[in-house]
Structures are given as C-alpha cells and as structure tokens.
Design a protein around this motif. Sequence first.
Motif, PDB file in Angstrom:
ATOM      1  N   ALA A  20       0.837  -1.207   0.000  1.00 36.92           N
ATOM      2  CA  ALA A  20       0.000   0.000   0.000  1.00 36.92           C
ATOM      3  C   ALA A  20       0.864   1.247   0.000  1.00 36.92           C
ATOM      4  O   ALA A  20       0.580   2.224  -0.715  1.00 36.92           O
ATOM      5  N   GLY A  32       2.298   2.041  -3.354  1.00 36.93           N
ATOM      6  CA  GLY A  32       1.359   2.415  -4.408  1.00 36.93           C
ATOM      7  C   GLY A  32       0.857   1.245  -5.210  1.00 36.93           C
ATOM      8  O   GLY A  32       0.151   1.433  -6.218  1.00 36.93           O
ATOM      9  N   THR A  81      -1.645  -0.806  -5.321  1.00 41.64           N
ATOM     10  CA  THR A  81      -2.967  -0.913  -4.688  1.00 41.64           C
ATOM     11  C   THR A  81      -3.621  -2.276  -4.901  1.00 41.64           C
ATOM     12  O   THR A  81      -4.091  -2.901  -3.944  1.00 41.64           O
ATOM     13  N   ALA A 110      -1.856  -5.017  -3.006  1.00 41.75           N
ATOM     14  CA  ALA A 110      -2.056  -4.852  -1.564  1.00 41.75           C
ATOM     15  C   ALA A 110      -3.429  -5.382  -1.154  1.00 41.75           C
ATOM     16  O   ALA A 110      -3.575  -6.077  -0.131  1.00 41.75           O
ATOM     17  N   LEU A 111      -4.463  -5.071  -1.952  1.00 40.44           N
ATOM     18  CA  LEU A 111      -5.810  -5.534  -1.637  1.00 40.44           C
ATOM     19  C   LEU A 111      -5.908  -7.058  -1.718  1.00 40.44           C
ATOM     20  O   LEU A 111      -6.601  -7.696  -0.915  1.00 40.44           O
ATOM     21  N   LEU A 117      -2.390   1.842   5.728  1.00 44.61           N
ATOM     22  CA  LEU A 117      -3.348   1.425   4.698  1.00 44.61           C
ATOM     23  C   LEU A 117      -4.159   2.592   4.150  1.00 44.61           C
ATOM     24  O   LEU A 117      -5.070   2.379   3.327  1.00 44.61           O
ATOM     25  N   PRO A 171      -3.657   4.702   1.815  1.00 44.67           N
ATOM     26  CA  PRO A 171      -3.785   4.806   0.348  1.00 44.67           C
ATOM     27  C   PRO A 171      -4.873   3.913  -0.242  1.00 44.67           C
ATOM     28  O   PRO A 171      -5.246   4.092  -1.412  1.00 44.67           O
ATOM     29  N   LEU A 172      -5.393   2.956   0.522  1.00 47.60           N
ATOM     30  CA  LEU A 172      -6.391   2.017  -0.006  1.00 47.60           C
ATOM     31  C   LEU A 172      -7.823   2.403   0.333  1.00 47.60           C
ATOM     32  O   LEU A 172      -8.770   1.768  -0.154  1.00 47.60           O
ATOM     33  N   ARG A 173      -8.035   3.419   1.131  1.00 50.06           N
ATOM     34  CA  ARG A 173      -9.347   3.640   1.736  1.00 50.06           C
ATOM     35  C   ARG A 173     -10.433   4.047   0.739  1.00 50.06           C
ATOM     36  O   ARG A 173     -11.618   3.877   1.021  1.00 50.06           O
ATOM     37  N   GLU A 209     -10.845   2.605  -2.145  1.00 45.32           N
ATOM     38  CA  GLU A 209     -11.099   1.476  -3.035  1.00 45.32           C
ATOM     39  C   GLU A 209     -12.341   0.691  -2.600  1.00 45.32           C
ATOM     40  O   GLU A 209     -12.554   0.436  -1.409  1.00 45.32           O
ATOM     41  N   PHE A 267     -11.603  -2.464  -0.621  1.00 45.11           N
ATOM     42  CA  PHE A 267     -11.228  -2.169   0.769  1.00 45.11           C
ATOM     43  C   PHE A 267     -12.487  -1.918   1.608  1.00 45.11           C
ATOM     44  O   PHE A 267     -12.617  -2.421   2.730  1.00 45.11           O
TER      45      PHE A 267
END
Length: 659
Positions: free
Chosen positions: A609, A612, A614, A617-618, A641, A643-645, A647, A650
């Motif tokens: 995450a 970058g 994404t 990471a997910l 985390l 940067p994933l919020r 998505e 997520f």
Amino acid sequence: MSGDDNPSLAPPRLFISYSRTDLDRARPVIDLLEQGGFDVWWDGRLEGGENFLQTTENALETCACVVVLWSATSVNSHWVRDEAQRGRERECLVPLTIDGTFAPLGFRQFQLLDISGWDGKPDSAEAARILVAVRAKAGEASPPAAPVQRRPDPVLPAPTVQQTGGLALSRRTLMIGGAGVVGGAGLLGAWQFGLLGSPASAAMSMVVLPFANETGDPEKKYFSDGLSRELRSVLARNPRLKVAAPASSSVEGEDDFALGRKLGVAHVLRGSVQRDMASVRVGAELVAVEDGEVLWSDSFDRALENPFAVQSEIAETVALELVAQIASDTEAKQSLAAQREIGGTQSVAAYEAFLRGFALYELSAGDETDRAALVQFDSATAADPNYAAAHAMRSTMLAAIANNVSSDQSETRRLFDEAVAAAERAVAIEKRLARGHLALGFALNNGRLDRTAATPHYRAAEELAPGDADVLRAVASFHAYGADQALAVKMIAKVLELDPLNARAFRSAGYIALFARDYPKVIADMERALALNPSLASAQFAVAIARLMEGDAAAALKAAEAETGEAYALTAAAIAKHRLGDAAGADAAMARLSEAFDDSHYQQAEVLAQRGATAEALTRLEAAYAARDPGMLWTHNDPLLDPLRGEARFKDLLIRLGS
C-alpha cells in the motif's frame, strides 16, 4: 412499647466467654461493647439463686454472637472451649486474643483479632476493629453514637511475637497472606454491583505488594505470588478503591514506601505466607505511606483444605479500614449483606494448579511456557469442572497458542474454537466474571474476526472490572480498533494512572495514539515503554510508523533497525528504504518478510500500500482475511493502509469485518 418488649428493637445480645483469671483484661472489652450499644451477657450478670447452667445455656443459645477471649489460661479452660464450640456451631463466633496466644486446635480456621496491645481506650484503632468485627458477625449497623476516632500514633509499636508449634513469628514481619479465588466477599460485592450508589470522587488509593514467600521452598513462590494477585483482584473491583496494577506493584529495587510514593498511592498492603503439608499461616498489615503508621495488622492460621476464606477476610477488613473514611456505617452494613463468590473454587488441588498456571502465563517466555500453563489450567478444570476462572484462563492460553501457530491454518482455527468454547463455559458458570467475558471477546475478535459478537463481552468486562488495569487495557485496545477513539484514549489514560510502571501499558497507549493519528504521543509513549523495558517487541515499530507519517523516513529506518521483532522490523524497513530511494534494500526486506513469515499477508499489504501497488495490496489483505489473520483488526485505523481507503474492495473488507 419498650425495646425490651419488642425483640426487633432490642439491641443484639453478645455472649462473652473468658477465663475468670482474665477478668481485668475482659472488663475493657465488655465496657466497650456495652458503650457500643450491645446487650452484653457475661457471668458477672448472674444473680444469687440463679441456675448457673440453665441461665448460661440460654444466653449462649439466644445471643447474636459469641465473643471469645483467648489467652494462655482460657485455651486450657473446658468451659471456654465448650462455649467457643457452640459459637462455632451457630456460626456466630468472634475470637479475640488478649495476650497474643493463638486459638487452640479446632478454632484456627477463624480470623483471630489480636488485641494484646490494646490499652483499653475506646478511641483506639484496636477498639474500632473489635466493634467492626462484632457488628459484622451480629449483623448490626453501627449505633447512632459519635464515631470512634483513630488515635494518631506516628511511632510504630514494638513488634509482638506469637509462638506456636515451635515457630516464632513477628507481627511486623509476618505480614500478608492467605487467600483463594472466592472473590467478591461482603462489601466488595456490594460496591462492585452498585449497591452503594456512585463512588466517592476521591477514591482511597493503595498498592498490594507481592507476598513474601516464607515457606522455605523457592518453588512455592507461585503460591505466595498468586495469593497477593488474587487479593489485589478482589480489591480492584471496589470502585471506592484505587488499586495499583500488578506490573507496577511488582517492581523490584524499591523499598515499600518509595514504591508507594512513585505510584502516587496513600497506603501499602504487604505481607508473607508460610505453609506446610497441612496448614497455611498468613498475615497482613496496612501501612500509611506518608508516616509509616500501621493502620491494621493481623495474622491467620488455616488448614490447607480451606485457605480461601482468608482473602475475603483481609479484603473486607482492609476495605472497611480505608472506605470508612469516605462511606457511612449504614453503607458498610448494606455491603456486608451482599457477600458473593465470583468464579472461584473450594478445591485446593484446582486452586494450586490455577496458581501454577498463572505463574507460567505471567512468565510469558514463548510457546513452551504457554503450553505448560495450559496443562495447569487443564488440571484445574479437571479437578473442579465448575471453576470459572480456570476455564477463562484456559481460553486465554488456547488463544495465545493459536496466535503462535503460523503455518497451519486448520490448527489455528481448532485452537481458537476451543478457546471460544472454554470462555463460553466460564461465562455460563459465572456471568459476572470479567476475565471470562474478556477471554470470550478476545477469542471471537482475534480468532474469528467477529467484532459484532465480541463487543458485548468487552463491554461486560469493562463494567465488571472498572478498576482492573489489565482488563481495561485490553478493552481500550479493542475500542481503538474500532470507531470510538475518544473512549479508547480515555480508558488508556486510566490504565496508565493505575499502572504507571508497566512497559506494556505504555506500549498499548502508544498504539492507541497511533490509531488516533496522534504521532507525537506515539513516540512519547513508546519511548517511555522502552525506558521501562528496552527489549519490548513492536514498540520501535510504532515509532517507525509515526516517523513515516511525519515524513521522516531516515528516523523511521533507525527505529526499524532497533526493533526486536523481526517481522515488524522488516515491514518498517521495507517502507522506509523505499521512501529513501533504496529500491534494492526495500525489495530485499520485502523478500525476507515473505520468505521468513509465510503468513505475513497483512504486513505485506502494508508495504505494498505504501509503495502504491494498490491491487496487489488488496489481494494480500483478502488473503489475510481468508486466513482470519488477527492483523486484520488494524484495518479500520491503520495509517499504513490509508492509500487504499477509497477502493471498493477495501470498503467491502471493512463491511465484512464489521468495522
């Protein structure tokens, strides 16, 4: 109608049993009780021509309690022994020793109040303790007379020595002991369950020091440590008392009063325990930190088959001694009527196995000691299947072992399922057991990622143990994983007040600050934790995350390199090196993390995450969720985390987590 005509209005009648040769020592006791509002029967009231045996027997059978004055003479009196025996049979015996002599065999299971140092004055501490003991046994509230005032006495009395069976014990060095897990006795149960209304704004503060092991066998330290811990647990349930937590109470290298001042408490409860194959001897003293005044002291002899009542007796007496300063006599009487047993046992074998298991649990040296502790808790529940506290600790150890099983997901799930079942058993036996609810909440939350099911149990633990720092620390961490950051911050502040010398408490505070995005506080709390325990795992990891969030990757890498937990160190290093432009170093740290920790899906997701990546990471997060990785508890508030919020995948994970 007079009080004599109406039995419900008549003062309780007391029967005084003593040796005639001790009349001079008995008269001050008789006078005190009469002045205290009791109808005192003693043989001096016999009138000429009365049938001695009939009158005495009638008084003995109708009295509210039998007060026996043991002495070197009276222990050899058949009359006194017979009268004491009847008081024991009627469960209304109050034994006093007027010269330091122990009660004879057959009567040593009762708390013996030593008044050998009493000067006979009604305004003394000894007089107050006599009245408290008699009123409690007679079920009588204090009469509406002027309260007895404690006489200031900054000079400690010379130690008195009691001898029995060839053992000589100083009352100043034989201090605290005895107990079981039959907690919640008397006034403690009442305060815990709200019978006295809201607690006073200024609680009486104290520290319960570890018992000294005077058994002559270092391997029996588990017994003396366990007794003090259980007593501390009982006292901590009283919202009128501020009781320092176990870790801070056990700091070595400080004298008792220096430790008390460091903890900011006004009183020290301290002691020791002796035992052999058949009996246990314990004692206690409550001392003021400010001037060293001994507010209360006593000793106890019990058959080993029944050591459990001592904890309740000490807890009640100490609480009365302290809380009487902020609560009325009526409240004390109400509380004594609410005596309860919480989660305990009457089996010595079960209790000793429990204490051994808890000693191993506190050692916490890894999977080996966790499994050894589980064996002891298994033994405790086998010896007493209705021992709720042992079932709760059995659940705790099963969950701890499950957390350490890294590669076998089926074994992890089996262990967590057993942990849930054990905790459910504990709660079914005793729904008021805070640690039972805590164990069940932990197993549901960490083992099944079922926050919804875990929530009511964490709430119950908080309500049932509002003064237990260990329980509050766990509950605060649970709240920190969710949306109520303000509550978590408030609760951990109370924990630090109760447990200011505990490195783990500051580490928990640091993580709660991390989830609340208070990065300067993260660093301050973790530095305090590391000052108390330089090898504490994951503290430097939190510092590294805080430094990363503040934009200082170099400082983050320095913290990562100081981290003792390898998985934490590799995670932080992989992110910090990437930020610093060291792609090769970052890739090497990530590769090592994946290789050495094949279940580190969550940590890998944190690194990806921050890089970058994404989608990848997910995918790792979804793998962590499928494996019921406890790391997923961080998902709602983990800054790594962020940067994933936005998505959708997520957000779907958060819904499945119940966050």
